[in-house]
Design a protein around this motif. Structure first.
Motif, mmCIF file in Angstrom:
data_model
loop_
_atom_site.group_PDB
_atom_site.id
_atom_site.type_symbol
_atom_site.label_atom_id
_atom_site.label_comp_id
_atom_site.label_asym_id
_atom_site.label_seq_id
_atom_site.Cartn_x
_atom_site.Cartn_y
_atom_site.Cartn_z
ATOM 1 N N LEU A 38 -10.099 -29.741 -4.096
ATOM 2 C CA LEU A 38 -11.509 -29.410 -4.187
ATOM 3 C C LEU A 38 -11.773 -28.579 -2.928
ATOM 4 C CD1 LEU A 38 -12.992 -32.273 -5.985
ATOM 5 C CD2 LEU A 38 -12.592 -30.009 -7.108
ATOM 6 N N PRO A 39 -12.720 -27.760 -2.808
ATOM 7 C CA PRO A 39 -13.197 -27.547 -1.430
ATOM 8 C C PRO A 39 -13.766 -28.413 -0.544
ATOM 9 C CG PRO A 39 -14.191 -25.981 -3.317
ATOM 10 C CD PRO A 39 -13.402 -27.235 -3.731
ATOM 11 N N ALA A 40 -13.686 -28.337 0.675
ATOM 12 C CA ALA A 40 -13.861 -29.520 1.617
ATOM 13 C C ALA A 40 -15.480 -30.095 1.388
ATOM 14 C CB ALA A 40 -13.838 -28.881 2.847
ATOM 15 N N GLY A 41 -16.414 -29.210 1.238
ATOM 16 C CA GLY A 41 -17.773 -29.761 1.010
ATOM 17 C C GLY A 41 -17.789 -30.674 -0.178
ATOM 18 N N TRP A 42 -17.242 -29.969 -1.279
ATOM 19 C CA TRP A 42 -17.304 -30.964 -2.618
ATOM 20 C C TRP A 42 -16.450 -32.286 -2.401
ATOM 21 C CZ3 TRP A 42 -16.242 -27.429 -7.608
ATOM 22 C CH2 TRP A 42 -17.130 -26.530 -7.456
ATOM 23 N N ALA A 44 -16.246 -34.058 0.287
ATOM 24 C CA ALA A 44 -16.959 -34.991 1.153
ATOM 25 C C ALA A 44 -18.127 -35.610 0.379
ATOM 26 C CB ALA A 44 -17.416 -34.294 2.314
ATOM 27 N N THR A 45 -18.758 -34.640 -0.537
ATOM 28 C CA THR A 45 -19.807 -34.918 -1.414
ATOM 29 C C THR A 45 -19.358 -35.916 -2.309
ATOM 30 O OG1 THR A 45 -21.111 -32.967 -1.299
ATOM 31 C CG2 THR A 45 -21.553 -34.286 -2.926
ATOM 32 N N LEU A 46 -18.400 -36.024 -3.110
ATOM 33 C CA LEU A 46 -17.831 -36.572 -4.198
ATOM 34 C C LEU A 46 -17.341 -38.164 -3.493
ATOM 35 C CD1 LEU A 46 -15.890 -34.179 -6.238
ATOM 36 C CD2 LEU A 46 -17.979 -35.183 -6.816
ATOM 37 N N THR A 47 -16.875 -38.164 -2.388
ATOM 38 C CA THR A 47 -16.454 -39.386 -1.788
ATOM 39 C C THR A 47 -17.822 -40.077 -1.002
ATOM 40 O OG1 THR A 47 -16.081 -38.171 0.461
ATOM 41 C CG2 THR A 47 -14.111 -38.690 -1.183
ATOM 42 N N THR A 48 -18.799 -39.556 -1.022
ATOM 43 C CA THR A 48 -19.925 -40.472 -0.413
ATOM 44 C C THR A 48 -20.926 -40.795 -1.496
ATOM 45 O OG1 THR A 48 -21.266 -38.167 -0.027
ATOM 46 C CG2 THR A 48 -19.821 -38.889 1.844
ATOM 47 N N VAL A 49 -21.103 -40.168 -2.539
ATOM 48 C CA VAL A 49 -21.918 -40.506 -3.869
ATOM 49 C C VAL A 49 -21.364 -41.792 -4.374
ATOM 50 C CG1 VAL A 49 -22.615 -38.233 -4.242
ATOM 51 C CG2 VAL A 49 -20.807 -39.166 -5.551
ATOM 52 N N ARG A 50 -22.648 -42.577 -4.828
ATOM 53 C CA ARG A 50 -22.150 -43.906 -5.395
ATOM 54 C C ARG A 50 -22.940 -43.863 -6.570
ATOM 55 N NH1 ARG A 50 -18.893 -44.563 -2.174
ATOM 56 N NH2 ARG A 50 -19.226 -45.183 0.202
ATOM 57 N N TRP A 51 -22.463 -44.706 -7.553
ATOM 58 C CA TRP A 51 -22.883 -45.032 -8.929
ATOM 59 C C TRP A 51 -24.415 -45.286 -8.983
ATOM 60 C CZ3 TRP A 51 -22.077 -43.568 -13.433
ATOM 61 C CH2 TRP A 51 -22.461 -43.909 -14.615
ATOM 62 N N HIS A 52 -24.920 -45.893 -8.151
ATOM 63 C CA HIS A 52 -26.423 -46.217 -8.216
ATOM 64 C C HIS A 52 -27.307 -45.118 -7.997
ATOM 65 C CE1 HIS A 52 -25.448 -50.397 -8.534
ATOM 66 N NE2 HIS A 52 -24.367 -50.251 -7.275
ATOM 67 N N ASP A 53 -26.830 -43.897 -7.294
ATOM 68 C CA ASP A 53 -27.567 -42.765 -7.184
ATOM 69 C C ASP A 53 -27.989 -42.178 -8.541
ATOM 70 O OD1 ASP A 53 -27.054 -43.013 -4.597
ATOM 71 O OD2 ASP A 53 -25.388 -41.619 -4.518
#
Length: 172
Positions: A38-42, A44-53
């Motif tokens: 995946l592109p670097a921005g994606w 980083a986003t996918l590793t920082t989101v949580r299920w509770h969001d």
């Protein structure tokens, strides 16, 4: 509708296969401490989101709902477009033309004014469902007319015939 179901199933299968391969490759590369596909921005986003969001749960609910809709469309029994005559010869009749012929046969009974016929198939048996307006005492005549027309069409095993024969509504 059969073609639409097959195309939808094929698209869903390709999307699930591509997503699964992408997830497996990303997991393997993450285990090796390498950058993922995946592109670097994606990434980083996918590793920082949580299920509770809220957006994560919304997307998960939408994907689940879409999957259930496709599954429901696949499992729904559709009325057949063609009715098979016999197993061996490959001949068939179009369901709508059979319904029209049977409705015409029902309307040929003297006391029947309007008729609508729907044909369902269960296995090899055809099951006509008749809704007609006329004298309710003419039920036997309606069934006789239907069976005679089914004989003319060389229908396979005959299932039960549902006849709803009601009197005409009077308008004041």
């Amino acid at each position: 509708m059969r073609t639409v179901n097959r195309v939808a199933t094929l698209l869903l299968a390709v999307a699930l296969l591509a997503g699964g391969v992408l997830a497996a490759v990303a997991g393997l590369l993450a285990a090796l401490d390498r950058p993922g596909p995946l592109p670097a921005g994606w990434s980083a986003t996918l590793t920082t989101v949580r299920w509770h969001d809220a957006p994560v749960r919304g997307v998960a609910a939408a994907v689940t709902l879409l999957g259930l809709l496709v599954l429901g469309a696949e499992l729904r029994r559709w009325r057949p477009a063609r009715l098979r005559l016999t197993d061996d010869d490959g001949w068939h009749l179009h369901r709508r033309s059979v319904e029209r012929r049977l409705a015409r046969a029902v309307r040929s009974v003297p006391s029947v004014r309007r008729a609508r016929v729907r044909v369902r198939r269960r296995g090899d048996a055809w099951r006509p469902r008749v809704t007609a307006t006329g004298d309710p005492a003419a039920r036997a005549d309606v069934e006789f007319a239907l069976r005679r027309e089914l004989d003319r069409l060389t229908a396979p095993r005959r299932g039960p015939i549902e006849v709803r024969l009601g009197p005409a509504r009077r308008t004041p």
